[in-house]
Design a protein around this motif. Structure first.
Motif, PDB file in Angstrom:
ATOM      1  N   TYR A 103     -48.783  22.464 -63.285  1.00  0.00           N
ATOM      2  CA  TYR A 103     -49.485  21.679 -62.270  1.00  0.00           C
ATOM      3  C   TYR A 103     -48.504  20.880 -61.419  1.00  0.00           C
ATOM      4  O   TYR A 103     -48.600  20.856 -60.180  1.00  0.00           O
ATOM      5  CB  TYR A 103     -50.487  20.753 -62.960  1.00  0.00           C
ATOM      6  CG  TYR A 103     -51.057  19.662 -62.078  1.00  0.00           C
ATOM      7  CD1 TYR A 103     -52.108  19.928 -61.212  1.00  0.00           C
ATOM      8  CD2 TYR A 103     -50.531  18.377 -62.110  1.00  0.00           C
ATOM      9  CE1 TYR A 103     -52.630  18.927 -60.396  1.00  0.00           C
ATOM     10  CE2 TYR A 103     -51.042  17.375 -61.305  1.00  0.00           C
ATOM     11  CZ  TYR A 103     -52.090  17.645 -60.445  1.00  0.00           C
ATOM     12  OH  TYR A 103     -52.585  16.656 -59.634  1.00  0.00           O
ATOM     13  N   LEU A 104     -47.550  20.210 -62.072  1.00  0.00           N
ATOM     14  CA  LEU A 104     -46.587  19.407 -61.329  1.00  0.00           C
ATOM     15  C   LEU A 104     -45.739  20.273 -60.408  1.00  0.00           C
ATOM     16  O   LEU A 104     -45.477  19.904 -59.256  1.00  0.00           O
ATOM     17  CB  LEU A 104     -45.688  18.630 -62.293  1.00  0.00           C
ATOM     18  CG  LEU A 104     -46.341  17.489 -63.082  1.00  0.00           C
ATOM     19  CD1 LEU A 104     -45.312  16.827 -64.006  1.00  0.00           C
ATOM     20  CD2 LEU A 104     -46.955  16.443 -62.158  1.00  0.00           C
ATOM     21  N   VAL A 105     -45.306  21.414 -60.908  1.00  0.00           N
ATOM     22  CA  VAL A 105     -44.494  22.310 -60.081  1.00  0.00           C
ATOM     23  C   VAL A 105     -45.318  22.859 -58.917  1.00  0.00           C
ATOM     24  O   VAL A 105     -44.807  23.053 -57.809  1.00  0.00           O
ATOM     25  CB  VAL A 105     -43.924  23.461 -60.931  1.00  0.00           C
ATOM     26  CG1 VAL A 105     -43.250  24.506 -60.055  1.00  0.00           C
ATOM     27  CG2 VAL A 105     -42.926  22.915 -61.952  1.00  0.00           C
ATOM     28  N   ALA A 106     -46.599  23.062 -59.137  1.00  0.00           N
ATOM     29  CA  ALA A 106     -47.450  23.665 -58.111  1.00  0.00           C
ATOM     30  C   ALA A 106     -47.763  22.703 -56.974  1.00  0.00           C
ATOM     31  O   ALA A 106     -47.835  23.118 -55.812  1.00  0.00           O
ATOM     32  CB  ALA A 106     -48.750  24.166 -58.735  1.00  0.00           C
ATOM     33  N   VAL A 107     -47.952  21.396 -57.269  1.00  0.00           N
ATOM     34  CA  VAL A 107     -48.504  20.508 -56.241  1.00  0.00           C
ATOM     35  C   VAL A 107     -47.681  19.259 -55.967  1.00  0.00           C
ATOM     36  O   VAL A 107     -47.911  18.587 -54.955  1.00  0.00           O
ATOM     37  CB  VAL A 107     -49.935  20.055 -56.621  1.00  0.00           C
ATOM     38  CG1 VAL A 107     -50.827  21.259 -56.891  1.00  0.00           C
ATOM     39  CG2 VAL A 107     -49.934  19.111 -57.827  1.00  0.00           C
ATOM     40  N   PHE A 108     -46.724  18.922 -56.808  1.00  0.00           N
ATOM     41  CA  PHE A 108     -46.070  17.620 -56.695  1.00  0.00           C
ATOM     42  C   PHE A 108     -44.682  17.745 -56.083  1.00  0.00           C
ATOM     43  O   PHE A 108     -43.910  18.630 -56.457  1.00  0.00           O
ATOM     44  CB  PHE A 108     -45.976  16.969 -58.077  1.00  0.00           C
ATOM     45  CG  PHE A 108     -45.284  15.638 -58.075  1.00  0.00           C
ATOM     46  CD1 PHE A 108     -45.888  14.526 -57.499  1.00  0.00           C
ATOM     47  CD2 PHE A 108     -44.028  15.489 -58.646  1.00  0.00           C
ATOM     48  CE1 PHE A 108     -45.250  13.297 -57.495  1.00  0.00           C
ATOM     49  CE2 PHE A 108     -43.389  14.267 -58.658  1.00  0.00           C
ATOM     50  CZ  PHE A 108     -43.998  13.159 -58.072  1.00  0.00           C
ATOM     51  N   LEU A 109     -44.368  16.843 -55.140  1.00  0.00           N
ATOM     52  CA  LEU A 109     -43.025  16.766 -54.584  1.00  0.00           C
ATOM     53  C   LEU A 109     -42.180  15.877 -55.493  1.00  0.00           C
ATOM     54  O   LEU A 109     -42.457  14.682 -55.619  1.00  0.00           O
ATOM     55  CB  LEU A 109     -43.058  16.183 -53.173  1.00  0.00           C
ATOM     56  CG  LEU A 109     -41.711  16.224 -52.434  1.00  0.00           C
ATOM     57  CD1 LEU A 109     -41.422  17.644 -51.956  1.00  0.00           C
ATOM     58  CD2 LEU A 109     -41.699  15.253 -51.251  1.00  0.00           C
ATOM     59  N   PRO A 110     -41.174  16.416 -56.161  1.00  0.00           N
ATOM     60  CA  PRO A 110     -40.447  15.622 -57.156  1.00  0.00           C
ATOM     61  C   PRO A 110     -39.604  14.531 -56.516  1.00  0.00           C
ATOM     62  O   PRO A 110     -38.756  14.793 -55.669  1.00  0.00           O
ATOM     63  CB  PRO A 110     -39.574  16.674 -57.861  1.00  0.00           C
ATOM     64  CG  PRO A 110     -39.384  17.746 -56.839  1.00  0.00           C
ATOM     65  CD  PRO A 110     -40.654  17.786 -56.049  1.00  0.00           C
ATOM     66  N   GLN A 111     -39.892  13.306 -56.902  1.00  0.00           N
ATOM     67  CA  GLN A 111     -39.090  12.150 -56.514  1.00  0.00           C
ATOM     68  C   GLN A 111     -39.202  11.140 -57.644  1.00  0.00           C
ATOM     69  O   GLN A 111     -39.456  11.529 -58.777  1.00  0.00           O
ATOM     70  CB  GLN A 111     -39.531  11.591 -55.142  1.00  0.00           C
ATOM     71  CG  GLN A 111     -40.941  11.935 -54.704  1.00  0.00           C
ATOM     72  CD  GLN A 111     -42.002  11.025 -55.254  1.00  0.00           C
ATOM     73  OE1 GLN A 111     -41.706  10.027 -55.876  1.00  0.00           O
ATOM     74  NE2 GLN A 111     -43.250  11.372 -55.036  1.00  0.00           N
ATOM     75  N   GLN A 112     -38.983   9.861 -57.358  1.00  0.00           N
ATOM     76  CA  GLN A 112     -38.885   8.899 -58.453  1.00  0.00           C
ATOM     77  C   GLN A 112     -40.174   8.777 -59.266  1.00  0.00           C
ATOM     78  O   GLN A 112     -40.141   8.393 -60.439  1.00  0.00           O
ATOM     79  CB  GLN A 112     -38.465   7.517 -57.926  1.00  0.00           C
ATOM     80  CG  GLN A 112     -39.470   6.848 -57.022  1.00  0.00           C
ATOM     81  CD  GLN A 112     -39.241   7.171 -55.557  1.00  0.00           C
ATOM     82  OE1 GLN A 112     -38.633   8.187 -55.226  1.00  0.00           O
ATOM     83  NE2 GLN A 112     -39.724   6.299 -54.683  1.00  0.00           N
ATOM     84  N   SER A 113     -41.323   9.106 -58.698  1.00  0.00           N
ATOM     85  CA  SER A 113     -42.577   9.034 -59.446  1.00  0.00           C
ATOM     86  C   SER A 113     -42.671  10.093 -60.535  1.00  0.00           C
ATOM     87  O   SER A 113     -43.553  10.015 -61.396  1.00  0.00           O
ATOM     88  CB  SER A 113     -43.776   9.184 -58.496  1.00  0.00           C
ATOM     89  OG  SER A 113     -43.863   8.087 -57.621  1.00  0.00           O
TER      90      SER A 113
END
Length: 390
Positions: A332-342
């Motif tokens: 899910y994170l890889v599919a929709v989330f832009l990785p940054q400090q959060s």
């Protein structure tokens, strides 16, 4: 502690949690006192500089707006027509609970927010212990709770964020799944879905659970009971609808089809500029923007490392429910989330992995892991709470 853990495990968890709150409060208070004495600027309301307002920095201000004003019916836009950051990125359960506490007690929002978060933090720690104790020895489960509470993001369990409430509802739903209370998990999973994004991963976990149960039944020469099948399918359908509902709500209130998506994308602008959303590409977009091809290689290595960790025997011993959710959530994170400090904050739901014997196989390893966790919380507080935001 072993005797107390055997007789009253919730008391042992409470002791661990209270000690961790002493640590986190000390770290937050020290940073607040230093910043105040030196006149440094920080995110919380300087009109009323207290430890409570300091513990209600960053995203907490959006929760305060929601509690006091609700959600906007018109999306704010810049001169070029792009949607700007607004409360629709934040779900209603946590601010709703805090609003109720404010109405009953008369406390200021940030004070009530810290109180609510802290109480739910204990609930999350207790449910983490209970679900891990189903798979690992009690001492190891309690150690995992200790690392969870004093680790890098442990201070968020008492800040006016939705993390602790989400984790309580999610861990409870996961415990229900692990104990095969398929219908009981539904209300907890639905509330979690309106507390913080991410429960679509739990819907996928239910699908994995169904496949594993069906396969196990076939291996034993039997069949999965029809009742269990129907309950799992029904629970999965309800959780899926709940996980998809908030974008529909945003569209219905604002009249704009992509209200929620455009709101989420507004937080991407400072990192990668204006982007169209394409599933499974955000990590690569971020990596390519900041590090070029070495960044893309780094993402691939991170995904390979995650897959390796999930296939280790020490991880698989935690059970297919925990491994299945972790796999689903990382996807899910890889599919929709832009990785940054959060990203560090968003990794908190995979805390059940701390139950692996990898972290606690020897006394020396336990001491090292716990010590590193405490140090990392002290280090993480400065960039993630004072300079930036988690």
């Amino acid at each position: 502690m072993p005797a107390l853990l055997a007789r009253r495990p919730w008391v042992a968890v409470l002791v661990v949690y209270l000690l961790s709150r002493v640590l986190s409060t000390g770290l937050l208070g020290s940073l607040f006192a230093l910043a105040t004495s030196q006149g440094w600027s920080f995110a919380s309301d300087r009109a009323d500089p207290t430890l409570f307002t300091f513990s209600g920095s960053w995203d907490a201000s959006f929760y305060k707006t929601i509690a006091e004003q609700g959600y906007p019916t018109t999306l704010p836009k810049d001169d070029d027509g792009y949607v700007q950051s607004n409360p629709w990125a934040f779900l209603p359960v946590f601010p709703g609970i805090v609003k109720a506490v404010v109405a009953v007690t008369g406390l200021p929002f940030y004070t009530a927010g810290v109180l609510v978060a802290t109480v739910f933090g204990f609930g999350a720690a207790l449910m983490l212990y209970r679900l891990l104790a189903l798979r690992v020895p009690r001492e190891r489960a309690l150690f995992a709770v200790a690392v969870f509470c004093v680790g890098p993001m442990g201070y968020l369990l008492q800040c006016a964020y939705a993390e602790s409430s989400f984790l309580f509802f999610f861990f409870t739903a996961l415990w229900c799944l692990m104990t095969r209370r398929h219908l009981l998990l539904i209300p907890f999973a639905v509330v979690a879905a309106f507390t913080r994004p991410g429960m679509l991963a739990f819907a996928l976990t239910l699908g994995i659970h169904l496949v594993v149960r069906w396969r196990e039944s076939r291996i034993r020469g039997g069949h999965l009971p029809v009742r269990d099948t129907l309950q799992i399918v029904f629970a999965g359908a309800v959780v899926t609808v709940a996980g998809l509902a908030w974008p529909w709500v945003a569209t219905g209130v604002t009249g704009e089809r992509d209200a929620y998506l455009d709101t989420e994308l507004s937080w991407w602008v400072g990192y990668v500029g204006h982007q169209a959303f394409r599933p499974l590409t955000p990590w690569f977009t971020m990596a390519a923007t900041w590090l070029s091809w070495p960044g893309v290689l780094l993402v691939l290595l991170a995904l390979a490392a995650g897959a390796f960790w999930l296939t280790r025997r020490s991880t698989r011993e935690l059970g297919h429910e925990i491994v299945g959710f972790t796999t689903s959530y990382w996807l899910y994170l890889v599919a929709v989330f832009l990785p940054q400090q959060s990203l560090f904050r968003l990794m908190m739901p995979v805390a059940p992995l701390l139950g692996s014997r990898l972290f606690s196989e020897t006394r020396r390893r336990r001491v090292v892991v716990l010590g590193v966790a405490v140090v990392l919380q002290a280090v993480a507080l400065i960039p993630l709470w004072f300079i930036g935001y988690p």
